[in-house]
Design a protein around this motif. Structure first.
Motif, PDB file in Angstrom:
ATOM      1  N   TRP A 259       0.853  -1.020  -0.054  1.00 27.06           N
ATOM      2  CA  TRP A 259      -0.032  -0.021   0.028  1.00 27.06           C
ATOM      3  C   TRP A 259       0.871   1.340  -0.029  1.00 27.06           C
ATOM      4  CZ3 TRP A 259      -0.568   3.557   4.264  1.00 27.06           C
ATOM      5  CH2 TRP A 259       0.367   3.239   5.360  1.00 27.06           C
ATOM      6  N   TRP A 262      -0.276   7.759  -0.344  1.00 31.30           N
ATOM      7  CA  TRP A 262      -0.931   8.464  -1.625  1.00 31.30           C
ATOM      8  C   TRP A 262      -2.133   7.563  -2.287  1.00 31.30           C
ATOM      9  CZ3 TRP A 262       0.534   5.271  -5.293  1.00 31.30           C
ATOM     10  CH2 TRP A 262       1.567   4.602  -5.215  1.00 31.30           C
ATOM     11  N   CYS A 263      -2.228   6.247  -1.906  1.00 30.02           N
ATOM     12  CA  CYS A 263      -3.233   5.392  -2.616  1.00 30.02           C
ATOM     13  C   CYS A 263      -4.545   5.437  -1.985  1.00 30.02           C
ATOM     14  CB  CYS A 263      -2.686   3.945  -2.672  1.00 30.02           C
ATOM     15  SG  CYS A 263      -3.724   2.552  -3.365  1.00 30.02           S
ATOM     16  N   CYS A 266      -6.283   2.160  -1.239  1.00 28.69           N
ATOM     17  CA  CYS A 266      -5.750   1.479  -0.249  1.00 28.69           C
ATOM     18  C   CYS A 266      -5.929   1.871   1.224  1.00 28.69           C
ATOM     19  CB  CYS A 266      -4.101   1.746  -0.289  1.00 28.69           C
ATOM     20  SG  CYS A 266      -3.317   1.091  -1.755  1.00 28.69           S
ATOM     21  N   SER A 318       9.733   2.888  -4.063  1.00 28.04           N
ATOM     22  CA  SER A 318       8.328   2.797  -4.480  1.00 28.04           C
ATOM     23  C   SER A 318       8.315   1.716  -5.397  1.00 28.04           C
ATOM     24  CB  SER A 318       7.982   4.133  -5.279  1.00 28.04           C
ATOM     25  OG  SER A 318       6.540   3.979  -5.665  1.00 28.04           O
ATOM     26  N   ALA A 331       1.148  -0.931  -9.883  1.00 27.49           N
ATOM     27  CA  ALA A 331       0.027  -0.171  -9.444  1.00 27.49           C
ATOM     28  C   ALA A 331      -0.587  -0.870  -8.013  1.00 27.49           C
ATOM     29  CB  ALA A 331      -1.192  -0.418 -10.401  1.00 27.49           C
ATOM     30  N   LEU A 332      -1.382  -0.089  -7.072  1.00 32.89           N
ATOM     31  CA  LEU A 332      -1.776  -0.447  -5.917  1.00 32.89           C
ATOM     32  C   LEU A 332      -3.335  -0.234  -5.787  1.00 32.89           C
ATOM     33  CD1 LEU A 332       0.940   1.531  -3.616  1.00 32.89           C
ATOM     34  CD2 LEU A 332       0.684  -1.142  -4.224  1.00 32.89           C
ATOM     35  N   PRO A 333      -3.901  -1.010  -4.956  1.00 33.58           N
ATOM     36  CA  PRO A 333      -3.401  -1.651  -3.890  1.00 33.58           C
ATOM     37  C   PRO A 333      -3.122  -3.251  -4.547  1.00 33.58           C
ATOM     38  CG  PRO A 333      -5.764  -1.746  -3.974  1.00 33.58           C
ATOM     39  CD  PRO A 333      -5.390  -0.798  -4.907  1.00 33.58           C
TER      40      PRO A 333
END
Length: 364
Positions: A259, A262-263, A266, A318, A331-333
């Motif tokens: 996570w 900034w997501c 998430c 990152s 890409a997250l999550p």
């Protein structure tokens, strides 16, 4: 006399500046010639990073001109910044005599010429912008949701982008910019076979470039995270600065959550994970958070704000970091669960799916 020598110095500097290309500038080197309106003495910085290596070269403005020279291992995405303000110009640099023209107070809009790789990169960006604009109009016409990836408009957009990339790749297989485009646009997709299709169209030389290898690593990571495989081990520091390895948790089921502060999705998911932790965490079932925050303060603040009590690790590189590379995270999550032997038994457990998986492990 001082004025005379200053004039001579300026004339000589400009003579050298424009003579360089005529002397046969090396094909394995670049010369970024600046024609940018700026005060004398303004510093311009060309910065790029390939892997762990970060390089910065500097040029000094004189009579609205500067020159930055160096050698690139291959075409690379770089930034041009300056000492007068915080504006930057992002472009693809290559080993050629490139020219940047504009004004320092509008550096972000400066014109870059004589970089074929940059021209190709921009051609794609401009055409994709047109596709995205059409997509927004389609969604607006039906009062739809731009975030809905299952909508007809979203499917049409993806099909058009696929066609655009296919055409560019077939026409430009030996351009590193083609690998950049594929990397930027398609490595967030869950369907790695689609990415593999475009990768195979690249020339062997481009496949071996930094950006080509990045795609290859993403495809390899897809095999790493197949259910039934051993989860790749990694080591990162926790909030106390201690080094923790994933393998330290061997002998327990472990839910691993990638996570970042900034997501948005998430952070929205965190209350669900907190609830599962409070209800089910034990010696046989542990939780581990891995943040992809580059800013440690934002990471720590988010942990406190969301009240995340389980161990938290951080990868400041990152999506370019070791852990993200091992799992192909662009890409997250992103999350997964491993069994006591370290084998992956589930991927993408979000919402009710996480609790349902935990209950199945406990036989409920």
């Amino acid at each position: 006399m001082d004025t005379f020598f200053k004039v001579v110095y300026k004339v000589f500097s400009l003579f050298v500046f424009w003579l360089t290309p005529l002397l046969g500038f090396s094909q394995n080197a670049y010369n970024l010639k600046g024609e940018v309106v700026a005060a004398d003495g303004t510093e311009f910085f060309l910065t790029y990073k390939i892997g762990a290596e970060k390089v910065q070269e500097t040029g000094l403005s004189l009579a609205n001109k500067f020159s930055i020279k160096g050698s690139l291992p291959e075409p690379v995405i770089c930034t041009l910044s300056n000492s007068a303000n915080k504006q930057i110009r992002i472009f693809v640099a290559e080993n050629s005599t490139m020219v940047v023209a504009g004004k320092v107070d509008q550096l972000f809009n400066a014109l870059i010429t004589n970089s074929k790789e940059n021209e190709l990169y921009n051609t794609f960006k401009n055409k994709r912008f047109e596709l995205v604009s059409d997509y927004r109009k389609m969604v607006k016409a039906v009062n739809g949701d731009l975030k809905d990836k299952t909508s007809n408009a979203s499917i049409v957009l993806q099909q058009r982008q696929d066609s655009l990339l296919a055409a560019i790749t077939k026409s430009n297989p030996d351009n590193v910019a083609t690998a950049m485009i594929t990397s930027d646009l398609y490595m967030t997709r869950t369907d790695r076979m689609e990415v593999s299709k475009y990768f195979k169209l690249l020339s062997p030389r481009v496949q071996q470039s930094f950006y080509g290898k990045r795609i290859a690593g993403f495809l390899k990571a897809g095999k790493n995270i197949a259910i039934g495989n051993l989860a790749p081990d990694f080591a990162l520091k926790d909030t106390e600065g201690r080094t923790i390895r994933l393998s330290d948790y061997k002998g327990s089921y472990v839910f691993v959550d990638f996570w970042a502060s900034w997501c948005g999705p998430c952070r929205k998911e965190n209350p669900t994970i907190v609830k599962c932790y409070q209800n089910y965490a034990s010696d046989s079932l542990k939780f581990l958070g891995v943040s992809l925050d580059a800013d440690a303060t934002s990471w720590r603040t988010a942990i406190k704000t969301d009240q995340l009590p389980w161990p938290q690790l951080n990868d400041p590189e990152s999506t370019n970091g070791i852990a993200a590379g091992l799992y192909g995270i662009r890409a997250l999550p992103f999350n997964f669960m491993i069994d006591p032997k370290g084998k992956i038994i589930a991927l993408g457990l979000r919402g009710e799916a996480l609790e349902e998986k935990i209950k199945s492990l406990k036989g409920n």
